[in-house]
Design a protein around this motif. Structure first.
Motif, mmCIF file in Angstrom:
data_model
loop_
_atom_site.group_PDB
_atom_site.id
_atom_site.type_symbol
_atom_site.label_atom_id
_atom_site.label_comp_id
_atom_site.label_asym_id
_atom_site.label_seq_id
_atom_site.Cartn_x
_atom_site.Cartn_y
_atom_site.Cartn_z
ATOM 1 N N SER B 272 0.815 -1.217 0.000
ATOM 2 C CA SER B 272 0.000 0.000 0.000
ATOM 3 C C SER B 272 0.850 1.270 0.000
ATOM 4 N N THR B 273 2.095 1.189 0.455
ATOM 5 C CA THR B 273 2.963 2.372 0.400
ATOM 6 C C THR B 273 4.075 2.201 -0.608
ATOM 7 N N ASN B 274 4.393 0.963 -0.973
ATOM 8 C CA ASN B 274 5.584 0.639 -1.760
ATOM 9 C C ASN B 274 6.873 0.853 -0.978
ATOM 10 N N MET B 295 11.444 7.420 0.980
ATOM 11 C CA MET B 295 11.697 6.037 0.587
ATOM 12 C C MET B 295 10.805 5.099 1.397
ATOM 13 N N LEU B 296 10.381 5.559 2.577
ATOM 14 C CA LEU B 296 9.514 4.738 3.423
ATOM 15 C C LEU B 296 8.045 4.967 3.056
ATOM 16 N N VAL B 338 -8.752 3.920 5.980
ATOM 17 C CA VAL B 338 -7.317 4.241 6.019
ATOM 18 C C VAL B 338 -6.631 3.579 4.823
ATOM 19 N N SER B 339 -5.862 4.354 4.044
ATOM 20 C CA SER B 339 -5.227 3.746 2.874
ATOM 21 C C SER B 339 -3.900 3.104 3.241
ATOM 22 N N HIS B 340 -3.158 3.704 4.131
ATOM 23 C CA HIS B 340 -1.958 3.022 4.623
ATOM 24 C C HIS B 340 -1.533 3.614 5.948
ATOM 25 N N PRO B 351 4.941 2.600 23.662
ATOM 26 C CA PRO B 351 4.029 3.423 22.876
ATOM 27 C C PRO B 351 4.590 3.670 21.477
ATOM 28 N N PHE B 352 3.725 4.001 20.546
ATOM 29 C CA PHE B 352 4.181 4.283 19.179
ATOM 30 C C PHE B 352 3.252 5.298 18.540
ATOM 31 N N THR B 353 3.690 5.819 17.417
ATOM 32 C CA THR B 353 2.869 6.788 16.683
ATOM 33 C C THR B 353 2.545 6.208 15.306
ATOM 34 N N ALA B 354 1.260 6.164 14.979
ATOM 35 C CA ALA B 354 0.855 5.698 13.653
ATOM 36 C C ALA B 354 0.766 6.907 12.720
ATOM 37 N N SER B 355 1.506 6.844 11.594
ATOM 38 C CA SER B 355 1.407 7.887 10.565
ATOM 39 C C SER B 355 0.583 7.304 9.432
ATOM 40 N N LEU B 356 -0.404 8.037 8.974
ATOM 41 C CA LEU B 356 -1.330 7.424 8.024
ATOM 42 C C LEU B 356 -1.932 8.437 7.060
ATOM 43 N N ARG B 357 -2.533 7.883 6.023
ATOM 44 C CA ARG B 357 -3.364 8.687 5.132
ATOM 45 C C ARG B 357 -4.756 8.055 5.073
ATOM 46 N N VAL B 358 -5.756 8.922 5.002
ATOM 47 C CA VAL B 358 -7.131 8.422 4.913
ATOM 48 C C VAL B 358 -7.481 8.217 3.444
#
Lengths: 474, 408
Positions: B272-274, B295-296, B338-340, B351-358
């Motif tokens: 989904s992100t490549n 690149m991520l 959520v797309s990725h 704990p962690f942080t989720a970075s995403l796009r809708v």
């Protein structure tokens, strides 16, 4: 300018250049007139790049005979001329009883044609050869193969040039006059006076034939569209996978390229426009769907490019496709060799075709053979050969040295597409996103030309409007 | 073969920031490998402003941003191999690279892969029609203009409303070219709002949403395009075709993380992100290989790519010192809307942080990080749009159930 040659060949594609190379064995002066700025801009560079086995053509036909010969000699030819060729085999996949009968008949026809290494294989063997293939059984042609159609044609042409043949690129023939047994061929502003004329103009062959006074041929274009898939797919496809053929058409197939891409196609659509290479949306979708019934790895995300090619097919009044026609019409012009309908398997058969033409000409004239003819062409200069390995194209690992050598190619081709076909730069997954400007810049510098004079391919294909601003000549 | 400490691949906003961070943390041996002859990456050709607000507290141009990073790197004595392209990385972190002096092999204690992204091309979006010259990705056109002083054309149409496309609409206009229109397949712009205003509205360049190029015309040089409106399924609507004459088509139709080398190394890739599937420490499936920046996954701003790369640097530094928790225990997957999302794996130990796009533009939405019935974190957004990356902090997950990120 007015030029005088013993032999003028019209058309510098794989057939015209092969003929030129054969004739360069003699001391005759030979010229090739090519309407495009390079030798691979039409059918020679727009095809499946498959070296055919010779089983698919009617018994006794030139197509069958010359294809079988071409297939047999391809290994030696690739050694001699340094172009990539892999005898990888190919399978024609079937599922029904009718398919089985067709394949059995195809094998019989193949053996009658002189082909070898043809067999029926069961599902287990088929999946051993091509793990992902979809099908119950197949005909296996172990001597079929794939080659690099660009380097194959270019190396033949460059070797002909090396042996004295003169190439006139971007020279489209507009008329042919005959006077005192000589031909006067007009191409652009130049006139070429020649004893012999060879019409190897491919898509343009009917027009040239008419100019020679050999009229009446009906030639239709059969346009094939293709998808090109990313190099990640190549390793999954060890050899071309075809459906069961019909009499007239090989069917949409999936083919690995020698460089590890995969091509999907072609469909076959009759056309009378021999220069429209656009690929329509519905055809792209059709190719993907159709070939997915043979091989499951065709996904939109892996498509990096589309292209199309057009085959000139000679047909009779009923539209039935005819054989290759290679003739001297003594009743009309005894010093002209006319080639009509050189379509598939023309790529495989190019050298046998050229040897046939060579015999037809040399039987009739006094030709002396050169003693210093050299048929060797070096392998392409590649990444491993370069000392400085600074990359220009990092998708295909093409170094600056390779680009510069390609710019200085012997035929004098200075187009971006010419560099592309010679080096593979711009052919990778980014499709020139990072290297287009670097290659354009090298062409400007090495050829000493202005930005607005750089071309992608034909004269109208300007790449840049020019400098953005004048500043100290940079 | 040379043995080195931490090797950073790419000297753009992510790579340089990572290298600088590593040195500041005390890493002694930091090497940067860059394929271009200069450092700075794509920043070098981004002569517009809007960079640096997050990292440097002021709005500067791309080259200025690159120069600041470069001077930080120089002050810290960071070694950079330019003109050097990584060909391969092995699982034991041996890098094979092509350089002006031939093929070099470098073994690294840890690697930060920050080589950026590439642009989607005409081929990859399969635009029908002929293949004339004059069809350029926005980045290629930008490089021609800003690095090579070359004008790609005089009469352009732009497909795609990605930021570089918008920037190029303005750039071409300022250099005297005509930009007839920008067409966007989606029903929302892909670029930042500020770029729509500053690059299109200010120059009266129309933006047509839900439109796409359905055919390219021109045998030699592009002569025009057929544009069609598309329906809700992004399919061209018959009868809406309109012809636009142009001599240039600029494509700004998306960026793809360029992961050829990580893919070849055997790193797990997120379709989904490549980009690589990383854990909350930005480590890929191969221990000691980290990934960050475009690149991520493709970021909205260079500053964010730099910030992410600094986080990768901290973790790479810990890894090289043998102090990083490296369990990859749980998956984090994109759920409803959520797309990725990054990271795709977590250790579950912190704990962690989720970075995403809708997936689509919506108002008044909460983004939740859930594990089964338990909400690990959530954040309310008055507006979510796909063109803006958002993040949600989450507490440590426990057990072995996968974690899901959803819009609700």
């Amino acid at each position: 300018m007015h030029y005088r040659f013993d032999i003028v060949i019209i058309g510098g594609g794989v057939v015209g250049s092969s003929i030129a190379r054969e004739l360069s064995r003699t001391t005759a002066s030979v010229a090739v007139l090519e309407r495009n700025p390079d030798v691979v801009d039409e059918t020679s560079g727009r095809n499946s790049a498959v070296v055919h086995g010779g089983f698919a053509y009617d018994r006794g036909s030139l197509k069958a005979k010359l294809c079988v010969e071409g297939n047999r000699m391809m290994g030696a030819l690739s050694e001699e001329l340094g172009f990539p060729f892999v005898r990888c085999g190919k399978v024609l996949v079937g599922n029904t009883d009718e398919d089985l009968r067709t394949l059995e008949n195809t094998i019989k026809q193949g053996y009658d044609n002189g082909a070898s290494g043809l067999s029926l294989i069961d599902s287990a063997k088929l999946h051993e050869l091509v793990p992902a293939v979809i099908g119950s059984f197949a005909m296996f042609s172990e001597n079929s193969g794939i080659l690099d159609p660009f380097l194959y044609t270019i190396h033949i042409a460059e070797n002909a040039h090396e042996n004295g043949v003169e190439y006139f690129l971007s020279h489209e023939v507009s008329s042919i006059a005959k006077k005192d047994g000589r031909h006067f061929i007009s191409a652009g502003d130049d006139t070429f006076e020649a004893d012999w004329v060879v019409n190897a103009a491919g898509l343009g062959a009917k027009a040239i034939s008419d100019m020679l006074g050999i009229e009446g041929y009906k030639v239709i274009g059969s346009k094939g569209n293709y998808l090109v898939l990313d190099k990640t797919l190549g390793p999954l496809l060890p050899m071309p996978v075809y459906p069961v053929p019909s009499n007239t058409y090989m069917g949409i197939h999936v083919t690995p390229t020698v460089d590890g891409n995969v091509t999907v196609g072609p469909d076959a659509i009759n056309t009378d426009d021999f220069s429209y290479y656009g690929v329509p949306a519905d055809k792209m979708e059709y190719l993907r769907e159709s070939a997915s019934s043979l091989w499951p790895h065709i996904n939109k995300k892996d498509v990096i490019r589309t292209f199309s090619g057009i085959l000139p097919k000679w047909v009779d009044d009923n539209g039935k496709i005819q054989d290759f026609r290679i003739e001297i019409r003594d009743d009309i012009d005894s010093m002209a060799v006319n080639l009509i309908g050189i379509e598939s398997p023309g790529l495989t058969a190019a050298v046998p075709i050229s040897r046939m033409v060579f015999s037809m000409i040399t039987e009739r004239g006094q030709f002396q053979m050169k003693t210093d003819w050299n048929g060797h062409h070096d392998k392409p200069f590649r990444f491993s050969d370069a000392d400085d390995k600074t990359l220009i194209c990092s998708c295909e690992n093409v170094t600056e040295e390779e680009i510069v050598r390609a710019i200085h190619n012997p035929l004098g081709v200075h187009t971006l597409s010419g560099i592309k076909y010679r080096t593979r730069a711009m052919m990778g997954r980014c499709q020139s996103g990072f290297c287009h400007m670097k290659i354009e810049h090298l062409i400007e510098r090495k050829c000493g030309i202005r930005a607005e004079d750089v071309r992608y391919m034909r004269p109208g294909s300007w790449v840049l409007a020019g400098k953005m601003r004048e500043c100290n000549g940079k | 073969m040379e043995n080195r400490g931490i090797v950073v691949i790419g000297a753009g906003p992510a790579g340089l920031a990572a290298a600088v961070k590593l040195r500041r943390l005390g890493a002694e041996d930091v090497l940067v490998i860059e394929r271009e002859n200069e450092t700075g990456g794509i920043l070098r050709q981004c002569i517009h402003d809007g960079f640096g607000l997050e990292r440097f507290g002021k709005s500067i141009s791309g080259p200025e941003y690159a120069a600041l990073l470069k001077s930080e790197a120089e002050e810290l004595g960071i070694e950079c191999l330019t003109g050097t392209s990584v060909l391969e990385i092995s699982k034991d972190r041996t890098i094979t690279a092509a350089s002006p002096s031939g093929v070099v092999e470098i073994h690294a204690e840890a690697i930060i892969a920050a080589a950026g992204c590439r642009e989607r091309s005409r081929g990859s979006i399969m635009i029908p029609g002929e293949r004339p010259a004059g069809v350029y990705t926005a980045g290629t056109a930008q490089a021609y203009m800003n690095l090579y002083n070359r004008m790609p054309g005089r009469n352009a149409v732009i497909l795609g409303s990605g930021d570089i496309g918008l920037i190029m609409a303005r750039r071409l206009t300022l250099e005297g070219a005509k930009v007839s229109a920008v067409f966007e397949l989606q029903d929302h712009p892909n670029g930042l709002e500020r770029n729509i205003v500053q690059c299109l509205d200010d120059y009266s360049i129309p933006l047509y949403l839900s439109h796409t190029v359905t055919e390219i015309h021109g045998k030699d040089r592009i002569e025009g395009v057929t544009v069609s409106a598309v329906d809700g399924n992004l399919r061209p609507i018959e009868g809406t075709e309109k012809y636009y004459s142009c001599d240039t088509l600029i494509l700004s139709v998306g960026l793809i993380p360029d992961n050829t080398i990580l893919e070849k190394a055997g790193v797990e890739i997120d379709p989904s992100t490549n980009g690589a599937v990383v854990d909350e420490h930005l480590m890929t499936s191969i221990p000691g290989i980290f990934s960050a920046g475009n690149m991520l996954h493709v970021h909205d701003l260079a500053d964010f790519a730099s910030a992410e790369a600094e986080a990768a640097a901290e973790n790479a530094f810990l890894y090289a010192s043998g102090k990083l928790d490296t369990g990859r225990n749980l998956s984090v997957v994109p759920g409803e809307g959520v797309s990725h999302t990054v990271p795709g794996r977590i250790t579950g130990h912190g704990p962690f942080t989720a970075s995403l796009r809708v997936r689509k533009k919506e108002r008044g939405k909460t983004v939740e990080v859930r594990q089964g019935g338990k909400i690990l974190g959530y954040r309310f957004f008055p507006l979510v749009i796909p063109s803006q990356m958002i993040s949600v902090d989450a507490e440590a997950a426990a057990g072995c159930e996968n974690v899901e990120v959803i819009v609700r």
